[in-house]
Design a protein around this motif. Structure first.
Motif, PDB file in Angstrom:
ATOM      1  N   VAL A  18     -21.750-112.157 -63.552  1.00 16.50           N
ATOM      2  CA  VAL A  18     -22.224-111.378 -63.316  1.00 16.50           C
ATOM      3  C   VAL A  18     -23.937-110.890 -63.468  1.00 16.50           C
ATOM      4  CG1 VAL A  18     -20.847-110.540 -61.994  1.00 16.50           C
ATOM      5  CG2 VAL A  18     -21.097-109.357 -63.233  1.00 16.50           C
ATOM      6  N   SER A  67     -21.451-112.579 -55.529  1.00 13.93           N
ATOM      7  CA  SER A  67     -20.870-111.787 -53.611  1.00 13.93           C
ATOM      8  C   SER A  67     -21.780-111.364 -52.973  1.00 13.93           C
ATOM      9  CB  SER A  67     -19.903-110.525 -53.792  1.00 13.93           C
ATOM     10  OG  SER A  67     -21.003-109.659 -54.808  1.00 13.93           O
ATOM     11  N   THR A  69     -23.644-108.573 -53.153  1.00 17.71           N
ATOM     12  CA  THR A  69     -24.009-107.195 -54.122  1.00 17.71           C
ATOM     13  C   THR A  69     -24.903-107.951 -55.127  1.00 17.71           C
ATOM     14  OG1 THR A  69     -22.243-106.971 -54.550  1.00 17.71           O
ATOM     15  CG2 THR A  69     -22.111-105.607 -52.770  1.00 17.71           C
ATOM     16  N   ASN A  71     -24.232-107.501 -57.966  1.00 17.42           N
ATOM     17  CA  ASN A  71     -23.593-107.410 -59.070  1.00 17.42           C
ATOM     18  C   ASN A  71     -22.237-107.786 -59.118  1.00 17.42           C
ATOM     19  OD1 ASN A  71     -23.601-107.442 -62.042  1.00 17.42           O
ATOM     20  ND2 ASN A  71     -22.941-105.391 -62.107  1.00 17.42           N
ATOM     21  N   GLY A  72     -21.946-108.284 -58.554  1.00 25.76           N
ATOM     22  CA  GLY A  72     -20.551-108.412 -57.933  1.00 25.76           C
ATOM     23  C   GLY A  72     -20.151-110.052 -57.395  1.00 25.76           C
ATOM     24  N   GLU A  84     -13.047-108.266 -54.389  1.00 25.16           N
ATOM     25  CA  GLU A  84     -14.420-108.149 -54.878  1.00 25.16           C
ATOM     26  C   GLU A  84     -14.197-107.604 -56.086  1.00 25.16           C
ATOM     27  OE1 GLU A  84     -18.662-107.147 -53.450  1.00 25.16           O
ATOM     28  OE2 GLU A  84     -17.268-107.378 -52.081  1.00 25.16           O
ATOM     29  N   TYR A  85     -15.049-107.502 -56.916  1.00 26.50           N
ATOM     30  CA  TYR A  85     -15.129-107.321 -58.353  1.00 26.50           C
ATOM     31  C   TYR A  85     -16.494-106.582 -58.588  1.00 26.50           C
ATOM     32  CZ  TYR A  85     -16.265-106.661 -63.547  1.00 26.50           C
ATOM     33  OH  TYR A  85     -17.017-106.056 -64.587  1.00 26.50           O
ATOM     34  N   GLN A  86     -16.995-105.216 -58.637  1.00 28.43           N
ATOM     35  CA  GLN A  86     -17.429-104.504 -58.953  1.00 28.43           C
ATOM     36  C   GLN A  86     -18.248-102.801 -59.543  1.00 28.43           C
ATOM     37  OE1 GLN A  86     -21.080-105.716 -56.890  1.00 28.43           O
ATOM     38  NE2 GLN A  86     -21.783-104.035 -57.529  1.00 28.43           N
ATOM     39  N   SER A  87     -18.370-103.259 -60.424  1.00 24.84           N
ATOM     40  CA  SER A  87     -18.953-102.772 -61.590  1.00 24.84           C
ATOM     41  C   SER A  87     -17.740-102.327 -61.491  1.00 24.84           C
ATOM     42  CB  SER A  87     -19.390-101.491 -61.023  1.00 24.84           C
ATOM     43  OG  SER A  87     -21.641-101.813 -60.518  1.00 24.84           O
ATOM     44  N   GLU A  90     -11.976-102.683 -58.090  1.00 28.65           N
ATOM     45  CA  GLU A  90     -12.238-103.672 -57.640  1.00 28.65           C
ATOM     46  C   GLU A  90     -11.483-103.320 -56.347  1.00 28.65           C
ATOM     47  OE1 GLU A  90      -8.625-104.856 -56.778  1.00 28.65           O
ATOM     48  OE2 GLU A  90      -7.659-103.262 -58.428  1.00 28.65           O
TER      49      GLU A  90
END
Length: 302
Positions: A18, A67, A69, A71-72, A84-87, A90
């Motif tokens: 990311v 993704s 987004t 940063n995902g 979905e991994y985000q910041s 998950e």
């Protein structure tokens, strides 16, 4: 980025990087037989050398991609559920098949093209994710191929010029404004593809490499490596093809064995590009090429 990730007792499958430099790797435990205990372990390795455990899935991973987004990363399993991994957090979205429970489908891929996610698999189904909803976008003619049939992956320039491909060398494109079957020059299974400059590259079984666009395709002679090609990735001024026995590079119309296996990089299979460069993930190795040199991440066997 430190190169001392704790990679003990893991087999690496695929991954994605990311924008903040963190890398999500889909893994499996070595002690579990994949055929009897399919599973995926999700690990994030940060720029600081930290390791974040995101838990596991009781099914294998079919695909992983950036993704929508900024940063995902999303990872898809065969039944259509995805993480979905985000910041450093998950969560699971709804299963793709919620509204398609009667379909006989095993998902084989997920990929971000432009600002749209695409996923598909067996029986030649394809879905797109827009407006927070999955929609089946294929046509009936796709599913009139002789069984068994499967789409293995997708590539394209944007939503109005996509190329989806798979078993028996089949290629479909919507470049004419509607889905049409292309005249493929091969019957080998096509596993992955990418666009590079103005061309589309698709590759698969027995080192097969196709180059073309719309309905015109040619086979690029491959005298370097006849192993199955599992991953295709454009990076910089070249396009790369990963086999279990090394990485090929096509540059200025010349195909070469770019990265041979060595004690520093014993395995390769899947490629992806992120802020740090071109990544390679093999069963026992993770490495990144920044355009000048490779950096490999060793197992911590302490």
């Amino acid at each position: 980025m430190e190169n001392e990730f704790d990679l003990t007792n893991l087999i690496y499958i695929s991954g994605a990087e990311v924008n903040d430099g963190n890398v999500l790797i889909c893994c499996q435990y070595k002690e579990f037989n994949f055929n009897t205990h399919p599973h995926t372990v999700y690990r994030v390795f940060t720029k600081k050398g930290e390791e974040i455990d995101l838990g596991h899935n009781e099914r294998a991973t079919s695909g992983i991609t950036r993704s929508i987004t900024n940063n995902g990363v999303v990872a898809l399993d065969p039944k259509g559920e995805f993480l979905e991994y985000q910041s450093n957090e998950e969560y699971l979205r709804n299963n793709i098949l919620e509204d398609y429970v009667d379909l006989r489908l095993t998902f084989r891929f997920i990929k971000l093209i432009g600002d749209t996610l695409y996923a598909g698999g067996t029986n030649n189904y394809i879905f797109s994710f827009t407006n927070d909803k999955w929609t089946e976008i294929g046509i009936d003619d796709m599913r009139k191929e002789p069984a068994p049939m499967s789409f293995e992956n997708i590539t394209g320039f944007h939503k109005e010029e996509l190329y989806i491909f798979g078993w028996k060398g089949v290629i479909w494109t919507n470049s004419s404004g509607e889905w049409k079957k292309s005249s493929s020059p091969t019957k080998y299974i096509l596993n992955d593809g990418d666009v590079h400059n103005e061309d589309v590259y698709i590759a698969g079984q027995s080192g097969t490499i196709l180059r073309g666009r719309n309905d015109k395709w040619e086979i690029i002679p491959n005298n370097e490596n006849n192993y199955d090609i599992w991953s295709v990735q454009s990076y910089g001024d070249s396009i790369y093809f990963a086999t279990v026995n090394g990485i090929l590079r096509l540059k200025d119309d010349k195909l070469t064995l770019f990265k041979e296996l060595s004690p520093d990089m014993r395995t390769t299979m899947n490629l992806f590009v992120g802020p740090s460069g071109l990544w390679s993930v093999g069963e026992s190795d993770i490495a990144v090429y920044d355009g000048n040199q490779w950096k490999t991440f060793k197992q911590n066997l302490k």
